[in-house]
Structures are given as C-alpha cells and as structure tokens.
Design a protein around this motif. Structure first.
Motif, mmCIF file in Angstrom:
data_model
loop_
_atom_site.group_PDB
_atom_site.id
_atom_site.type_symbol
_atom_site.label_atom_id
_atom_site.label_comp_id
_atom_site.label_asym_id
_atom_site.label_seq_id
_atom_site.Cartn_x
_atom_site.Cartn_y
_atom_site.Cartn_z
ATOM 1 N N ILE A 7 -1.814 121.499 31.419
ATOM 2 C CA ILE A 7 -1.387 120.202 31.928
ATOM 3 C C ILE A 7 0.139 120.084 31.925
ATOM 4 C CG2 ILE A 7 -1.508 117.717 31.585
ATOM 5 C CD1 ILE A 7 -4.118 118.156 30.124
ATOM 6 N N THR C 147 0.936 115.759 22.823
ATOM 7 C CA THR C 147 -0.043 115.183 21.901
ATOM 8 C C THR C 147 0.311 115.633 20.489
ATOM 9 O OG1 THR C 147 -1.440 117.104 22.181
ATOM 10 C CG2 THR C 147 -1.877 115.228 23.614
ATOM 11 N N VAL C 273 -6.590 110.557 33.181
ATOM 12 C CA VAL C 273 -7.113 110.897 31.857
ATOM 13 C C VAL C 273 -8.559 110.491 31.648
ATOM 14 C CG1 VAL C 273 -4.869 110.981 30.728
ATOM 15 C CG2 VAL C 273 -6.105 108.817 30.830
ATOM 16 N N LEU C 292 -12.700 118.817 22.852
ATOM 17 C CA LEU C 292 -11.501 119.557 22.499
ATOM 18 C C LEU C 292 -10.296 118.625 22.547
ATOM 19 C CD1 LEU C 292 -12.128 122.836 24.508
ATOM 20 C CD2 LEU C 292 -12.610 122.346 22.101
ATOM 21 N N MET C 293 -9.209 119.127 22.041
ATOM 22 C CA MET C 293 -7.974 118.360 22.113
ATOM 23 C C MET C 293 -7.680 118.006 23.571
ATOM 24 S SD MET C 293 -4.146 119.640 21.231
ATOM 25 C CE MET C 293 -4.064 120.774 22.588
ATOM 26 N N GLY C 294 -7.312 116.766 23.793
ATOM 27 C CA GLY C 294 -6.974 116.358 25.145
ATOM 28 C C GLY C 294 -8.183 116.037 25.981
ATOM 29 N N ALA C 295 -9.352 115.950 25.355
ATOM 30 C CA ALA C 295 -10.555 115.670 26.127
ATOM 31 C C ALA C 295 -10.576 114.239 26.628
ATOM 32 C CB ALA C 295 -11.786 115.939 25.274
ATOM 33 N N GLY C 296 -9.790 113.378 25.984
ATOM 34 C CA GLY C 296 -9.709 112.001 26.441
ATOM 35 C C GLY C 296 -10.457 111.023 25.558
ATOM 36 N N ARG C 297 -10.874 111.482 24.370
ATOM 37 C CA ARG C 297 -11.635 110.585 23.490
ATOM 38 C C ARG C 297 -10.778 109.413 23.046
ATOM 39 N NH1 ARG C 297 -12.359 115.070 19.333
ATOM 40 N NH2 ARG C 297 -10.276 115.326 20.160
ATOM 41 N N THR C 298 -9.542 109.737 22.652
ATOM 42 C CA THR C 298 -8.632 108.679 22.233
ATOM 43 C C THR C 298 -8.397 107.711 23.392
ATOM 44 O OG1 THR C 298 -7.566 110.114 20.640
ATOM 45 C CG2 THR C 298 -6.294 108.231 21.439
ATOM 46 N N GLU C 299 -8.298 108.278 24.583
ATOM 47 C CA GLU C 299 -8.063 107.456 25.782
ATOM 48 C C GLU C 299 -9.191 106.453 25.979
ATOM 49 O OE1 GLU C 299 -6.010 109.984 25.334
ATOM 50 O OE2 GLU C 299 -4.606 108.545 26.183
ATOM 51 N N GLU C 340 -5.594 107.215 15.725
ATOM 52 C CA GLU C 340 -5.493 108.548 15.132
ATOM 53 C C GLU C 340 -4.091 108.794 14.578
ATOM 54 O OE1 GLU C 340 -5.958 111.557 18.126
ATOM 55 O OE2 GLU C 340 -4.708 110.495 19.539
ATOM 56 N N GLU C 427 -10.438 109.749 14.337
ATOM 57 C CA GLU C 427 -10.056 110.684 13.268
ATOM 58 C C GLU C 427 -9.856 109.945 11.939
ATOM 59 O OE1 GLU C 427 -10.016 113.751 14.161
ATOM 60 O OE2 GLU C 427 -9.473 113.846 16.283
ATOM 61 N N SER C 459 -12.272 115.565 15.513
ATOM 62 C CA SER C 459 -12.129 116.919 16.029
ATOM 63 C C SER C 459 -12.821 117.911 15.112
ATOM 64 C CB SER C 459 -10.645 117.276 16.158
ATOM 65 O OG SER C 459 -10.031 116.388 17.053
HETATM 66 N N1 LIG Z 1 0.977 108.482 26.366
HETATM 67 C C1 LIG Z 1 0.438 109.375 27.217
HETATM 68 N N2 LIG Z 1 0.951 109.488 28.473
HETATM 69 C C2 LIG Z 1 0.423 110.376 29.328
HETATM 70 N N3 LIG Z 1 -0.604 111.182 29.033
HETATM 71 C C3 LIG Z 1 -1.156 111.115 27.819
HETATM 72 C C4 LIG Z 1 -0.659 110.206 26.853
HETATM 73 N N4 LIG Z 1 -1.381 110.347 25.735
HETATM 74 C C5 LIG Z 1 -2.277 111.291 25.995
HETATM 75 N N5 LIG Z 1 -2.155 111.757 27.237
HETATM 76 C C6 LIG Z 1 -2.984 112.774 27.866
HETATM 77 O O1 LIG Z 1 -4.299 112.287 27.889
HETATM 78 C C7 LIG Z 1 -5.226 113.322 27.623
HETATM 79 C C8 LIG Z 1 -6.130 112.998 26.472
HETATM 80 O O2 LIG Z 1 -5.357 112.579 25.322
HETATM 81 P P1 LIG Z 1 -5.650 112.996 23.806
HETATM 82 O O3 LIG Z 1 -5.128 114.365 23.580
HETATM 83 O O4 LIG Z 1 -5.174 111.944 22.929
HETATM 84 O O5 LIG Z 1 -7.244 113.074 23.808
HETATM 85 P P2 LIG Z 1 -8.228 113.275 22.604
HETATM 86 O O6 LIG Z 1 -9.502 113.685 23.165
HETATM 87 O O7 LIG Z 1 -8.223 112.092 21.767
HETATM 88 O O8 LIG Z 1 -7.631 114.476 21.855
HETATM 89 P P3 LIG Z 1 -7.014 114.530 20.394
HETATM 90 O O9 LIG Z 1 -7.269 113.243 19.750
HETATM 91 O O10 LIG Z 1 -7.727 115.669 19.806
HETATM 92 O O11 LIG Z 1 -5.566 114.799 20.609
HETATM 93 C C9 LIG Z 1 -4.395 114.555 27.388
HETATM 94 O O12 LIG Z 1 -4.383 115.287 28.568
HETATM 95 C C10 LIG Z 1 -3.017 114.041 27.059
HETATM 96 O O13 LIG Z 1 -2.005 114.948 27.487
#
Ligand SMILES: Nc1ncnc2c1ncn2[C@@H]1O[C@H](COP(=O)(O)OP(=O)(O)OP(=O)(O)O)[C@@H](O)[C@H]1O
Ligand SMILES: Nc1ncnc2c1ncn2[C@@H]1O[C@H](COP(=O)(O)OP(=O)(O)OP(=O)(O)O)[C@@H](O)[C@H]1O
Ligand SMILES: [Mg+2]
Ligand SMILES: [Mg+2]
Lengths: 335, 291, 512, 335
Positions: A7, C147, C273, C292-299, C340, C427, C459
């Motif tokens: 990304i 992240t 996202v 996985l990391m970046g899967a978008g769960r936090t989103e 998180e 988390e 995670s």
């Molecule tokens: N503030 C932001 N601005 C733009 N993109 C973001 C932002 N925060 C996160 N992202 C993108 O959104 C996607 C998902 O975010 P994030 O990594 O928090 O997901 P997640 O599943 O919660 O993973 P983890 O908690 O393991 O990091 C990722 O591609 C990340 O790069």
C-alpha cells in the motif's frame, strides 16, 4: 514484514509532498485572490511601482518571519525577533557611525550580535529549560532596553557611511534590467529564504530542526545532543534577525532604537498563514514567504483603497482568519 | 538638602525624540534649580492605564511636585486629587487635564500649529490641489489635534484643496514609509503631504524617496536630524516645531516655583514655529530644534 | 571472576526510587554474548525501568552495572550506545514528521561536506537494512502515516542499525502479528549467531519457548529467579511472575438462540479501507475480529463508533437505526470503543488515574451547576483499581507515570465505568501480563453473561480463539467470513479467510 | 491481579500534590524575594498606599491573565484578551453613556459581549479548526478595529453614570476597615480568581479544560462533545475579559478605544510565570495571580527606585527569565 503490503509503495511521500504542494498552492491561491481583488477594486493597485513597493514592504517582515519559522519548526516560538532586529541595527550604528568602522565590519557585527543574542535565547531554552515563550519574551524586553541604552535613546544616522542605504534601497537588478528596479532588500530577502530553505532541507541542522519539533525526547534518546543543536538553530535565527536589522537600518538610513515592538506578532502571523504549525515539526520557508506577502499585499491594498484605518484593522483580522480557514478546509478535503 | 527635592515627570511617551527633548529641557532646569527629577512615559499613547500606574508609583516617593502630561484628560483625576490633598502641586505639560487641580499648564497649541502647516501647504501648492495626511495616531490628543487642525483649516479656508486621505503609521518610521507609498500609489496626482510627528514626517520623506516621486510638497512636524537634513536638502518644504526643550524646562521651573508657594501662570504657552531652509539656522529657531 | 569476564552485562543490587514508588529493590540481571535472555514479570514489575537504567536513560540509586568486565555508569543514551547497548523502547519514540529513513539514522546521518546531508545514501542504507529484515517498506514514507505495526518495525530496524553488542527489546511484538513475529525471530536468531546478547521482554508466554535461552522473572520490583527456558514449564514461570497458579478456563460458547440482536451493521463503506462490511452481534455474545495487519478491523470499529466519517452504511442498535456522526452519538447509543493506541487515543496521560477512568462518564458525576462529585469519582475509580489490579500508588497518580500495562487497564476501566451495552475492544490485552490477561478474559465473559454485547479485535489468534463465540475475519477492508467459535474452528480456517483476497488484491494493487 | 502491593502506600499523594504545592510556593518565593528586595532598596516601597497601588495595577492584568489561563490550559492561546477587554469597555460605554441604560445592564452587556466574542474565537478554533494563535490574532485585530468604529475613535466618558467609577475605584473593604482601603477592582479580581479556580477544580467544564489540553483526541473518543466544551471555555474566558473591560473602564472612568494592544503578552507572561504550561493540560489560577503580582511588583518597584526607564525594561526581562528559571530548577530538583 513479508506481509507488509505494498500500500505504501503507491504513494511514496503521500502525506508530505502532495498535501504539502497543495498547501503551498493554496496559500498561493489566497495571495492571487487578494491581488486580483485589489486590482479590480483600484486601478492604481497593479502598477510595477506598487508591486515593487509591496515586495519592499515584505522584505523586513519576511526576513524576520524566516527567522521565526526556524524556531517555530523546533516547536518553540520567538517573540524577540522585532527588538533583536532593532538591537542589531543599533549595533551596526555603533560600529559604523560611532566607531567609524568599515561597512563590511559593521554589517558583520550586526549579524554576529544577532547570532549571539539568538544563542542566549537558545541557551535559556535548551540548557535552562525555560519555555521558549518566556525566554524570548525576556530577551525581547532586555533587547528593547539595551537598544535604548546603547544608542542613548537617540537614532543613529548612517550619513557618514556612504552606500549604507543602498544595501536595502539600491537595485542591482535594476542596473541590469532598468525596467525592473527591484530593490536589493527584496533580493536579500530571497537570498536569505533560499539559504534557510537549503539549510532546512539539505543539512543536518535542518534535519534536527524538524526532528526536535516532531519529538524532542525521541531525538535525545537516539543519542543526539539536542541542546547543542537547539542552540545552533536559535543562533541561526538570531543571525537572520541581524540581517533584518541591517535591512531596516539601511532603509531608514538610521537605527531607530524604539522600533520593533509588535513586529514579532506580524512575523509569527506570516509563518502560521504560510502553513507552518505552531506545534512544531512541519513548515516551509516558501509558505512563510507567501504568508509575509499576503500580509503585505493586504496592508498595501487596503491603504491604496483608502479604507478607513479602523476598518483596515477589522478587514485584516477577518482575512487572516479566512485565509487560514480556506487553507485548513481544503487541506482537510485533500486529506 | 536640595537633592531631597524630588519632582517626577510622568510623560506621554519616552522613546520618541520629542519626549527625549522634553526630558533634556527638564534636566536642564533640574540642574539649575538643584532638584532631582525622573522622566517616564508609556510605550505608546494608548496606554492610559499604564500611565496612571506610573503616576501612582511616582506618588509613592513623596514628591514635592509632579509634572504630568495626561494621555486622557480625565482618567488620572482621582490620583491627582490624592496628590492635591497631600499638598503636592501638579504642573500639566504638553496637554491639559480636565480639572482645576494643575496649578499650571505648559503646552503647545497643536490645533493652531497644524493650521499654520495647512496655511503653508496651501500657499506652496497655490491654493488648489490634493493633499494627504500621514498621522501618527488616531486617538491620542496630539494626533487628533494636529490632524484636525490641518484638515479643518483646509476645509474652512481653502475650498479648492482636497484632503484626499488621512492614514496612520503609529509614528513608526517604517510603517509611515509604507503608508506614504500606498497613498502615492492611490493618488498619483497628489500635491502635498503633511506628516504629523517626527516618525511620520521621516516616513513621508522615505516613501517619496523610495518611489522617486518629484514635485511633492512635504511638511513635517517636530525636528530631529533626519528632518532637518531633509529640509536643508529641499526634500521637505518645512516643518512645524514646538519647543520641547522649553516645555520640559518650563514645567520643572513652574514646579519648583509652585512647590515654594510662589505664583505661577496658569498657562505657559511655549509656542511653535514654522521653519524651512531659509530660517533653520536662525538662532531663535535652532534653539528649539533638536537632533 | 572468570565468569564475569565473559558476561556482556552484569547488573547486581540495582535500586531505583521514583516519587512514591520503590520501582527496583536490589535487582540482579546478567547477559552472555549470543544469548536471548527473557525478562518477565507482571505489569509494573520494573522490567522497563531496569532496562532504562542499562541504557542510560535513568540513573540507578544503588547497585553495580558491569559491561564486559568494566564497571560503568552511563548517564546518557549516547554513552550507552558507545558501550554497545541498543534498546527498542516499549513506547514508540519516533518522529512522526520525518521519513522512515530519517528516523532510523537520526543522529548518524550520512553527510557530505559542510554538514550537508546525503539523502540518497540515507535511503539506500535504510533499504539495505529493510532487505536484511525482509521488510517491504519505503524508506521515504512519513512515519506518522504508518500503522503502529510498521512503526514498530521501524523501531526494530533502527535498533538493528546500531549494530549493538547488547540489544534490549522491550515488548517488540506487542503490536505485531504472527507472520511479523516469525520474521523478527529470524532476525533475532541471526543476531544471536553473530554473538549479540539480547534482552527480550514480552507478555506473550508462547514466545519464550521459541526464542529464549534463559528467563529471569521479576515481581514487584524484586528479583525472583532465573531459570532455563527449555527445561521450565510455562506454568512454572507464570507462577513465579504472579506468585500463584493461573488456570486457563476453557471457552464455553453459550447458546444464544433467540437472543436479541443488539448491534447490526449493514453495508459499511469508507474510502479504500472498508468495503461493504455487514454483520450483527447478539446480546450476550462475544464476536471476535481476526485478520492480518491492515485488514481494516480498527477501521470498522472507528466507523461504527463515529470516530471517522463513513461514506455509507447503516448501524442499528437494538433494532433501531441510529445516526452516529461522532463518538458522542455512539456513547449516547450505548456503544463504547477501546482504541488500540492508548497513548494517542485512549488516555489523557497528563491527568490522574481517577479522571481518566471517569473521562467517558463525567455526566454521571455532575451535579447541579456542573459541579463534579470528586468523592464519587474517587470511589468509583478505586473500585476499578482494585477490580483490575491497577498498580498505582493512588488514584490521583498521573497516568503517564504508570507502567504500560497498567495504563491499558486504566482505559479498560474507563469503558467499564461507562457501562455501555455494546463494547468494542481493540487489542484489549496489548502489553498486558499473563495474569491480568486471564483476568480480563474472565471479565469480558462476565460482561457478556450480564447481557452486554462485546466485539473483540485482536491480532493474537489464540486470544481470538479463546474468547470468541463467533469469529469475523477480515481481509483488505472486506469481511471474508464469519466462523463459529469453539473447537470446530482451527487457526488454519481463520488464516485461510484472512488471506483469501490477498492474491486478488495483489493483482489490482500492481495494476494501479 | 491480586494486590496492588505495598508500593509506597506511605506517601499517597506524593507525585502530584507535593511538587504542585512546591511550585506554587516557589513562584510565591520569587514574589516575596522581590518584595523584600525592593523594601530594602527603597523605604518608600513598603507603604500601604503603594501596596494598594500595586494591587490596583494587578487587577486588570490579573483578570485578563485568568481568562488567558483557561484558554492556555486547553492547549490554546488567546491573543485577543487585551483588545476584547477594550471592546467590552466600549460596549459598556455605548450602553451606559450613549443609550443611557442602567448601570447593571451596561455591566451585563459588556460581559455578554465578551462572552459572545469568546464564543466566536471558540467557534473558529473548535468548528473551523483554525489554530488558536491565528483565530485569536484575527479576533484581536477585528476587535481593535470594531472598538474604534463603534466609539467613533473617541473615548467614551462615564460622567453621566454616577457610581460607575466606584466599581473599580471605590473600596467596600475600606468602608469597613478604614485603614485598609483596598479598591473594589482588587476585590473583583480575587472574586474572579476564586470563581475561575472553583470552575477549574470542581466542575465538569474545568475537568474538560484540563482534559482537552492533555489529549483532545482521547477526550473526543470518550464520547465527549469536545467542540462544544471548547467553545464554552472560550466563551467563559471572553466573559472574564468583559469583566476586565468593566474594571479598566471604571478605573479610567472612560472607555479608551485604542487601548489594549500589547496587554495580551503581559497577561500570557503572567500565566507562564505562574507555572502554567503553554502546551496545555496543566496550570493553576493561584499561580497566575502570583505571576501577575510578580509583574506588577517588578514594574512598580523599579519605578519607585527611580531606575532609568530603559534599564527598567532590561531588568524586567532579566527577572522574568530568572523567576521562571528558579521555578524550573527547583521543580526539577523536587522531581
Ligand atoms: N489515518 C489513516 N489514514 C489513512 N489510512 C489509514 C489510516 N489508518 C489506517 N489506515 C489504513 O487503513 C487500513 C487498515 O488499518 P489498520 O492497520 O488499523 O487495520 P487493522 O485491521 O486494525 O490492523 P491492525 O490493528 O493490526 O494495525 C490500512 O491499510 C492502513 O494503512
Ligand atoms: N518516571 C516514573 N515516575 C514514577 N514512577 C514510575 C516512573 N517510571 C516507572 N514508574 C513506576 O515504576 C514501576 C515499574 O515500572 P516499569 O515501567 O518498569 O514496569 P514494567 O515491568 O515495564 O511494566 P509493563 O509490563 O506494564 O511495561 C511502576 O509502578 C511504574 O508506575
Ligand atoms: Mg514496561
Ligand atoms: Mg487495528
């Protein structure tokens, strides 16, 4: 690691350069909007001579704003830029008029005095851990007083130093292109800005300027002597104020010891309008220049329109808020 | 002992050359009469309350008399009453106080002085044309009087002269320079500019120099080396001068007299003069000019 | 003496006081070249403090520090660096406005003449380090835009770049997923082979067997003992840490047939996202979110909670559609979200424990005229301090002075006090010690039993599997499936869904 | 999870209260040192009348500093306190003198105008996301201009409102204890300070003031309507500036429309000298009061000593730096 997606690859400097470029363009857009607005409102506004007058009006505030930018990027603030400028002008006056030293030495003395005072502020901040606001407020008062003491509360004239007023008023460019008599003061502002830009972008000092403003503790934990670098940045800013002192003294052909109070807010305003964050870590010299130009165009335009003084102030305040708002709103939109 | 006679002068300003000249006159008188003076004034002429704080501090030192140049004609009255009750005579200088407490007032008639500037200006531009004013302050007594003295005189006596604009540069040389340039940009056909104090006048000269405008009549106010030079070189047509040294001198002199219970005149007009290249070296004029 | 000569580090009788806290009481610790020495202990046991003394950030009040046979007293990070000691801090300490490469080489920038920076060399050297770490990251990316996991990798890369003889890793894996952890272990083994001594701090017990040679346990600022990692059962180490046995209760998936659907999310979209995320959770249910990391769960969580604007999507609470435009609306609708990133989004670290716990519930303590009832706040805060075992000298200690794990507990307490119907935990056990972890698991289960609706994002697969009544798996911003909890689902099932779209996205990714 | 052990239950409040109390005591120590120093240097300094003059001089700046403290604790800054004060004074003048309204309504109008302007700044900051420095700089200019516009660039006298000057100049205390004629202005300052202290320490608004300054995003994510609270705090600060406007108008028995510029730096200096951090999250009203007193004692003392005015400035600058340094150094020592 292996999974680390691609990304990031797509937008290498996404955060910074894109929105950074936008941001500058936006401040620039406000500037253009002002220029167009005033041109329509008054036929006299858009003349070469008036444009040059605006540039010249930018020169002193612009130089001070460049100095303030450096300090602000470290997360500090410099309230002493105005009175330090005056102090340096007085030092130049003492060197040139009272002591009769050669022109170059007088100029060097002023810049050295500025750097030294900057170093003092820097020491207060870095070594004595005094908040920058207080350290530079104290310096502002000290320098204001010292300017009066040293000059004997009298202006010092540079009549005995022929050519001194040409530093700011003469026009090297005009000698080459007679239709474009841009005064040297403006040239000096641009040289200072280019140098500061270069230092910020390409040297270790510049790197630490941003790093300190971004997370000073992290820099310290990385084994960097943060105090020493901070002092150097303040000294550099002080030296630039010294150049500002030379510019104003040359323009007035005298060192006016009572001048300078209030200039600090104007300089800081230019910095912030130019998109530099007061919490440190980010900022550009180009933005600051544009900010200073916006202020100068605004002031000049309202005067050319003969807007009543009290309304000039009101409009200036409102436009400053609006310019920054437009910047904010669009920055938000573009991410 | 004579040193014990303490007379503070609370002025409207401190850093400007005009006030420094008043101070030097006061010091001259202090030397002559063997009294101790202090001279203080706020940073700018808007700081009415700061001036009152200064007056309060001056009162703490048990002065024998006080010289006071009021920024506002009423604001200080309670403190002046307090001084009066203690039997401390007050000498007003530069401008008056709305009260009968001051035993004497040493001042210049700024309105009349500015009218004289208007007359001179009208004369030099031939009774018709456009002029502008670069004033130092919008709200202070001196700023208002000099502006109004000039503008009203033009309106009353010279119907063919238009005052196109009045703008303010805070008496700051640089700001006044920029103001002048903007005025000249907006009014290329301008005939004359009146600068209402030293900083404003120098600013006008600077602005005109930087723009290279020619044929403009500039009239200034007060003196100072730069203004004198500009008059000698012909850049500036002339200027009004008050007698700041005289104001300072007369104030202390009156204070000493009042302190001793002697009679002092209620009004000491220290006068004003118009000077130009022709009379600048006149002993009478050069005596009231400062560098 | 011969033995001490071989030792890289030998700390004995180390003592450290903070105002109100006796953080270290005559602690000992040693390290040999080529060994991984794990340092274990509950939150607040003093692990980080001990390592900060080793790396010159704090000065000890008493005791000896011997490095390679020489008694030393590093007073600045630089002195420690010169002694060959590098550290990865527990709390990220990066400069967000600088790029990755600029962060890694801060203080050691490649220069040309006159203090000019050699940016090309800087980026090239950084790329070199990343290559050895098998890490795909642009050296020119701004750290602030990464992240947390990637920021953590930057910290690791930075520490590696010093080529230290002693490398301290203070919870390096707290923000990493399994694949990244595996990659980190490859690096650690390589360093070991090169003779580097590594101090490894973690609350993930399973990592001990994989990587540690010896384990030293601390409790309440005291040294408990040092054991061999291979021969000592984990349960024994936990007992040393906690001072008692910790029993893992098995997961019991309740029968929720007919239970009310308390949260329903339909068609959630947000930029690139989130794509069309729909799911629902029942009253009394714990829904796990894996990916996985970046899967978008936090989103997903942030969009539901109103922390970020969503492009489209409907949220129903107890069947009724609610319009959530800001966290305020969410809290009003009975939704709580534990972020998180506690430092940035969870805590006002300059304020005290009690106010942080009450931060989301001030209205409950507000009387006439907006006057707060501080006694009630204190009582409420103290009950959670006891319930969660938050280690703090008092409820008015500033949160920034607590250890990382205890800070996390403060955030948990904040949402427990608010008493929301629907709780989203992102988390929740990051940086929390084993003992506390099992307490938190129990707590979540109790809450569910009381009829709360719980979403847990984690995670750590074991954690997801231990807790979830159902498991939602995400990949690249899409919900790729919802699996039943309990024994029927294996880690492989989850990983399968978590990587399902990776191949497809890879194609579109390169196509763009 | 068991026991939260015995980690020093012995000193329960250790970290916070002690150093907090110390800090206030230290600023207080600087104040006492100044008082003693000046008393020794001049027999005229320590007179009841002069002490009262100092208190009187503190009153206006003190009230503005209290307003600035609130905003600064949220992590913002308020550059408009000075001109807002003037604006409110002018509003009072319009209400009382031009419109001839009753005294109480005039006072209420001034305070309401202040609160309204504060609300505007607050809206700029909270809703439009304009940095507080720019938002309040803009307001500072706008209000400066509006004061002149509304008043017609003339002072408005309160001669037709008998008793108006007594608001600040009269002395209720003096009527009870004739030997202690402390002016009402001082009384009002203390009342304002106590009220602000109470609000900061005991109410939700106060708690959020600190919380916003400590970590605004965390507060927002706790479901708090941060924008609304921020606007309320700015409005409260504005209202306090309105009281400042009444005080100065009453003291001068007139609304001076050009006054107020530069007062903001003095107010902020008092805040910072009093130990409030410009980065927000911490601060006390008591500290601010002491800071304001230090400034007033310093200014008055140097005048009573008849120090030359140019040196007064130098010494003031130096002592401000020293006072804060002493504070920092000892705070560091006590942890
Ligand atoms: N503030 C932001 N601005 C733009 N993109 C973001 C932002 N925060 C996160 N992202 C993108 O959104 C996607 C998902 O975010 P994030 O990594 O928090 O997901 P997640 O599943 O919660 O993973 P983890 O908690 O393991 O990091 C990722 O591609 C990340 O790069
Ligand atoms: N600067 C400080 N001031 C006061 N107390 C502190 C400070 N730093 C740490 N402490 C306290 O010292 C104790 C040990 O903290 P430390 O951070 O070393 O714990 P830890 O073992 O690393 O815990 P965790 O696993 O939660 O990170 C804790 O009680 C903590 O609150
Ligand atoms: Mg730790
Ligand atoms: Mg996440």
């Amino acid at each position: 690691m292996t999974t680390a997606t691609d990304i990031d690859k797509k937008k290498p400097l996404a955060g910074l350069s894109e929105s950074g470029a936008y941001q500058k363009m936006l401040a620039f857009a406000s500037l253009i909007a002002l220029l167009i607005g005033f041109s329509i409102a008054s036929p006299n506004f858009m003349q070469t001579s008036n444009m040059i007058a605006i540039l010249q009006a930018t020169s002193v505030n612009g130089v001070l704003a460049v100095a303030a930018t450096l300090v602000i990027i470290t997360g500090g603030i410099d309230l002493s830029v105005g009175t330090l400028m005056t102090f340096c002008a007085v030092i130049a006056g003492v060197a040139l008029t009272y002591l009769g030293l050669p022109l170059l030495i007088g100029v060097a003395a002023a810049i050295a005095a500025g750097a030294l005072c900057g170093l003092c502020s820097g020491t207060f901040v870095a070594k004595m851990k005094i908040p920058p606001f207080i350290a530079t407020l104290g310096m502002m008062l000290i320098l204001k007083g010292l300017s009066l003491v040293i000059s004997g509360t009298r202006p010092i004239y540079f009549n005995d130093t022929p050519g001194f007023d040409q530093i700011s008023r003469g026009s090297l460019i005009g000698e080459v292109f007679p239709t474009l008599p841009i005064p040297n003061g403006v040239l000096i502002l641009f040289l200072v800005a280019i140098a500061a830009s270069y230092i910020l972008g390409r040297t270790v000092l510049g790197r630490y300027t941003f790093a300190l403003g971004s997370n000073e503790e992290a820099v310290r934990l990385s084994g960097v002597n943060t105090d020493a670098w901070k002092m150097r940045i303040y000294a550099l800013a002080g030296g630039i104020c010294g150049i500002g002192g030379i510019l104003i003294a040359s323009r007035l052909n005298s060192a006016q010891p009572a001048l300078g109070l209030g200039y600090e807010l104007e300089a800081i305003a230019a910095v912030v309008i130019g998109g530099t964050s007061l919490s440190g870590g980010r900022g550009t010299i180009l933005g600051t220049l544009i900010g200073a130009l916006i202020m100068a165009v605004l002031t000049n335009g309202l005067r050319v329109l003969s807007v009543a003084q009290e309304w000039q102030t009101v409009v200036t305040g409102a436009i400053i808020i609006l310019a920054v708002y437009a910047d904010m709103a669009r920055r938000k939109k573009t991410g | 002992a004579a040193e014990d006679i303490y007379i503070p002068l609370v002025s409207k300003g401190f850093q400007h050359q005009f006030w420094q000249a008043v101070k030097s006159g006061a010091e001259q008188a202090a030397d002559e009469y063997g009294v101790t003076i202090t001279f203080e004034g706020p940073d700018n002429e808007t700081m009415v309350d700061r001036q009152i704080d200064m007056l309060a501090a001056a009162l703490a030192n048990n002065p024998k008399a006080i010289g006071f140049a009021a920024l506002d004609s009423q604001a200080a009255i309670p403190l002046l009453k307090q001084a009066n009750d203690k039997g401390i005579p007050i000498i007003a200088f530069d401008s008056g106080v709305d009260s009968d407490i001051p035993v004497s007032t040493a001042t210049t008639d700024n309105l009349a002085a500015a009218s004289l500037a208007a007359d001179k200006m009208a004369d030099m531009i031939g009774g018709k044309g456009k002029v502008a004013v670069v004033a130092h302050d919008q709200t202070s007594r001196t700023g208002i009087d000099r502006r109004d003295g000039f503008v009203n005189r033009m309106a009353e006596k010279y119907p063919d002269i238009e005052v196109v604009t009045v703008q303010y540069g805070q008496g700051d040389h640089l700001k006044s320079t920029e103001v002048t340039k903007a005025i000249l940009t907006a009014n290329p056909d301008l005939n004359g500019i009146f600068g209402t104090n030293e900083g404003s006048a120098i600013g006008v000269v600077n602005g005109v120099q930087e723009l290279g405008t020619e044929g403009l009549i500039i009239i200034g106010y007060d003196s100072g080396k730069a203004q004198k030079d500009a008059i000698k070189s012909g850049l500036m047509a002339g200027a009004i001068t008050q007698n700041p040294v005289g104001i300072g001198y007369e104030t202390v002199k009156a204070a000493v007299a009042a302190m001793k219970g002697e009679d002092v005149p209620a009004l000491i007009d220290t006068g004003f003069y118009y000077y130009d290249a022709t009379n600048i070296d006149d002993p009478k004029i050069s005596a009231v000019l400062y560098d | 003496m011969g033995e001490t000569m071989d030792k890289l580090v030998d700390m004995t009788g180390i003592d450290k006081h903070f105002p109100g806290v006796h953080a270290l009481k005559s602690v000992q610790f040693d390290l040999f070249p080529g060994e991984v020495h794990a340092l274990m202990g509950e939150n607040g046991a003093g692990k980080s403090t001990l390592m900060k003394i080793l790396s010159g950030i704090y000065q000890r009040d008493g005791g000896d520090l011997v490095i390679e046979g020489k008694s030393v007293n590093p007073t600045t990070p630089r002195e420690a660096q010169n002694l060959g000691i590098g550290i990865i801090h527990q709390e990220l300490s990066l400069m967000n406005d600088l790029t990755v490469a600029q962060n890694i080489f801060i203080g050691r920038e490649p220069r040309k003449s006159f203090g000019r920076l050699d940016e090309a060399a800087l980026n090239a050297q950084t790329a070199g380090i990343f290559a050895t770490m098998n890490l795909a990251l642009d050296p020119r990316a701004l750290v602030g835009s990464l992240t947390i996991a990637k920021q953590q990798m930057v910290e690791i890369a930075k520490a590696l770049s010093y080529r230290s003889k002693v490398l301290v890793m203070d919870e390096p894996t707290a923000a990493l997923n399994d694949a990244e952890i595996a990659e980190l272990f490859v690096i650690i083994r390589r360093l070991k082979a090169e003779g580097v001594g590594i101090v490894y701090i973690s609350h993930k017990m399973d990592e001990l067997k994989q990587i540690a040679d010896r384990v030293t346990v601390m409790r309440d600022g005291e040294y408990v003992g040092t054991v061999d990692a291979a021969d000592t059962p984990i349960s024994r180490i936990i007992a040393m840490m906690v001072g008692r046995e910790v029993n893992e209760d098995p997961l019991i998936v309740p029968d929720l047939d007919g239970a009310e659907v308390s949260l329903q999310v339909a068609g959630l979209n947000r930029g690139k996202v989130l794509h069309d995320v729909s799911f629902s959770v029942q009253k009394g249910e714990i829904l796990g979110f894996a990916g996985l990391m970046g899967a978008g769960r936090t989103e997903v969580a942030r969009a539901i909670f109103g922390a970020d604007p969503k492009d489209s999507g409907e949220v129903r609470v107890h069947g009724k559609p609610v319009s959530i435009k800001s966290p305020k609306d969410a809290v009003r609708a009975g939704i709580g979200y534990l972020s998180e990133d506690r430092k940035h989004f969870g805590l006002a670290t300059g304020m005290n424990v009690r106010d942080n716990i009450a931060l989301a519930s001030m209205d409950l303590f507000t009387g006439a005229g907006g006057v707060l009832n501080d006694n009630e706040i204190g009582t409420a805060a103290n009950s959670y301090i006891t319930q969660l075992g938050i280690r703090t000298p008092s409820d008015i200690q500033e949160v920034r002075l607590l250890s990382g794990g205890n800070q996390q507990k403060v955030v948990i307490a904040k949402w427990l006090l608010r008493d929301c119907d629907i709780l989203i935990f992102d988390e929740p056990t990051r940086g929390i010690d084993v003992g506390a972890k099992s307490e938190i698991y129990k707590l979540l289960e109790d809450l569910a039993e009381q009829g709360k609706t719980i979403i847990v994002i984690s995670s750590e697969l074991p954690e997801i599997m231990r807790l979830s009544h159902r498991i939602a798996v995400m990949c690249e911003g899409r919900l790729t499936g919802i699996l039943p909890g309990g024994k029927d689902t294996t880690q492989e099932d989850i990983m399968h869904l978590a990587t399902q779209r990776a191949a497809a996205m890879q194609v579109t990714g390169t196509a763009q």
